[in-house]
Design a protein around this motif. Structure first.
Motif, short mmCIF file in Angstrom:
data_model
loop_
_atom_site.label_atom_id
_atom_site.label_comp_id
_atom_site.label_asym_id
_atom_site.label_seq_id
_atom_site.Cartn_x
_atom_site.Cartn_y
_atom_site.Cartn_z
N ASP A 171 0.82 -1.21 0.00
CA ASP A 171 0.00 0.00 0.00
C ASP A 171 0.85 1.26 0.00
N HIS A 172 1.89 1.28 0.84
CA HIS A 172 2.79 2.43 0.86
C HIS A 172 3.38 2.68 -0.52
N THR A 173 3.76 1.61 -1.19
CA THR A 173 4.41 1.73 -2.49
C THR A 173 3.44 2.25 -3.54
N GLN A 174 2.23 1.71 -3.58
CA GLN A 174 1.27 2.15 -4.60
C GLN A 174 0.80 3.57 -4.35
N VAL A 175 0.64 3.96 -3.10
CA VAL A 175 0.26 5.35 -2.79
C VAL A 175 1.39 6.30 -3.17
N LEU A 176 2.64 5.91 -2.88
CA LEU A 176 3.77 6.77 -3.24
C LEU A 176 3.89 6.92 -4.75
N ILE A 177 3.66 5.86 -5.50
CA ILE A 177 3.66 5.94 -6.96
C ILE A 177 2.60 6.93 -7.43
N SER A 178 1.41 6.83 -6.87
CA SER A 178 0.33 7.74 -7.22
C SER A 178 0.71 9.19 -6.92
N CYS A 179 1.32 9.42 -5.76
CA CYS A 179 1.77 10.77 -5.39
C CYS A 179 2.83 11.28 -6.36
N ALA A 180 3.78 10.43 -6.69
CA ALA A 180 4.86 10.82 -7.59
C ALA A 180 4.31 11.22 -8.96
N HIS A 181 3.35 10.47 -9.47
CA HIS A 181 2.76 10.80 -10.77
C HIS A 181 2.10 12.18 -10.74
N LEU A 182 1.42 12.50 -9.64
CA LEU A 182 0.79 13.81 -9.53
C LEU A 182 1.82 14.93 -9.53
N ALA A 183 3.02 14.63 -9.06
CA ALA A 183 4.11 15.61 -9.06
C ALA A 183 4.94 15.53 -10.34
N ASP A 184 4.46 14.76 -11.33
CA ASP A 184 5.10 14.60 -12.64
C ASP A 184 6.43 13.85 -12.56
N PHE A 185 6.55 12.94 -11.60
CA PHE A 185 7.71 12.06 -11.53
C PHE A 185 7.33 10.67 -12.07
N PRO A 186 8.10 10.11 -13.00
CA PRO A 186 7.92 8.70 -13.32
C PRO A 186 8.19 7.87 -12.06
N ALA A 187 7.36 6.87 -11.83
CA ALA A 187 7.54 6.05 -10.63
C ALA A 187 7.06 4.63 -10.91
N ARG A 188 7.67 3.66 -10.23
CA ARG A 188 7.30 2.27 -10.45
C ARG A 188 7.42 1.46 -9.16
N TYR A 189 6.79 0.31 -9.20
CA TYR A 189 6.72 -0.62 -8.07
C TYR A 189 7.87 -1.62 -8.20
N VAL A 190 8.58 -1.86 -7.10
CA VAL A 190 9.70 -2.81 -7.10
C VAL A 190 9.41 -3.92 -6.10
N SER A 191 9.59 -5.15 -6.53
CA SER A 191 9.45 -6.30 -5.64
C SER A 191 10.82 -6.87 -5.33
N GLY A 192 10.97 -7.40 -4.14
CA GLY A 192 12.26 -7.97 -3.75
C GLY A 192 12.23 -8.53 -2.34
N TYR A 193 13.39 -8.51 -1.71
CA TYR A 193 13.53 -9.04 -0.36
C TYR A 193 14.21 -8.00 0.53
N LEU A 194 13.92 -8.08 1.83
CA LEU A 194 14.55 -7.20 2.81
C LEU A 194 15.05 -8.04 3.97
N ASN A 195 16.34 -7.90 4.27
CA ASN A 195 16.92 -8.67 5.37
C ASN A 195 16.44 -8.20 6.73
N ALA A 196 16.38 -6.88 6.94
CA ALA A 196 15.98 -6.37 8.25
C ALA A 196 15.44 -4.96 8.10
N THR A 197 14.58 -4.57 9.04
CA THR A 197 14.11 -3.20 9.07
C THR A 197 15.19 -2.33 9.69
N GLU A 198 14.98 -1.03 9.64
CA GLU A 198 16.01 -0.10 10.12
C GLU A 198 16.37 -0.31 11.59
#
Length: 272
Positions: A171-198
């Motif tokens: 959800d965070h990713t798709q909302v951020l993509i939507s926001c970026a498009h409104l600001a005229d930034f190309p944006a895309r969704y990336v899938s992958g893996y994460l070892n640990a949170t911050e």
């Protein structure tokens, strides 16, 4: 950093199906932030199609089971060396022009809440750089959507997540993509893996984040869920216009009814 990956996906069908065809995006992308040491994708009894890299630079492989089956199991294992490039995607060869990622899908179409979020975030930032604008948008999405498992589901759109007021990495990713498009930034969704949170806690699941194209810099990753840019804890698999388009597994089941999905993902850091 050296990261070891184990990822098993199993589908059990309520009644045998006549066959399965799937497209797999389960092999890490070739770029400066990661180097494959060893990697395998195993699907018992499946016919493995010839692999190729698509126009976005992602590694795609098709598989098929042309017989009646009660379940399918896909096992991914491998070792990757990762390097922190401060979120900037370098050395990734692709042919699709960045502006192709300005269009929305059903999943990233903005609603009034997303429009207001962008306007409120950038209203007093006219003098800021494009990169600063992208960081501001990512931070705004993090604040607007607290991380809450179970608040949404696999098919939730960006607009629906905003209405829910919470979500997960998809959800965070798709909302951020939507926001970026409104600001005229190309944006895309990336899938992958994460070892640990911050904060160092285990994150034993597949992960998703956005990439936003910044003129003069290129594609830059933004993980709104963890309020950071991808570093050497991340492994990039592939990208797309939204969660469905970038899904690591997409396919067609011939016949059958209900199915049960079980996914196990374990990421471990190893000594170099």
């Amino acid at each position: 950093m050296i990261l070891k990956v184990f990822h098993k996906t199993r589908y059990d069908f309520a009644s045998p199906v006549a066959g399965i065809i799937q497209s797999l995006r389960l092999t890490p992308a070739k770029c400066d932030s990661q180097k494959v040491i060893n990697w395998s994708v195993d699907v018992p009894d499946a016919v493995m199609g010839e692999a190729f890299r698509d126009g976005a630079g992602d590694y795609i492989q098709t598989i098929s089971l042309r017989k009646r089956v009660e379940h399918i199991e896909i096992t991914v294992s491998g070792t990757i060396e990762t390097i922190d490039t401060a979120g900037v995607l370098r050395g990734h060869r692709e042919r699709v022009p960045p502006r192709a990622y300005l269009r929305n899908t059903v999943r990233t179409e903005p609603n009034r809440a997303i429009v207001d979020l962008v306007q409120d975030t950038l209203r007093d930032a006219a003098s800021a750089s494009a990169l600063e604008h992208a960081h501001l948008l990512a931070a705004a999405v993090s604040e607007a959507l607290p991380y809450r498992p179970g608040a949404t589901h696999a098919h939730t759109t960006a607009a629906e997540a905003m209405n829910a007021g919470a979500g997960v990495c998809q959800d965070h990713t798709q909302v951020l993509i939507s926001c970026a498009h409104l600001a005229d930034f190309p944006a895309r969704y990336v899938s992958g893996y994460l070892n640990a949170t911050e904060d160092g806690s285990a994150h034993e699941a597949s992960h998703a984040w956005a990439e936003i194209y910044i003129e003069g810099l290129g594609w830059v990753g933004f993980d709104a869920s963890n309020k950071c840019c991808p570093n050497d804890q991340y492994i990039r698999l592939g990208s797309g216009l939204d969660a469905q388009n970038a899904a690591p597994l997409r396919g067609l089941v011939l016949g059958g009814g209900a199915e049960v999905l079980d996914v196990t993902v374990v990421i471990e850091a190893q000594q170099q």
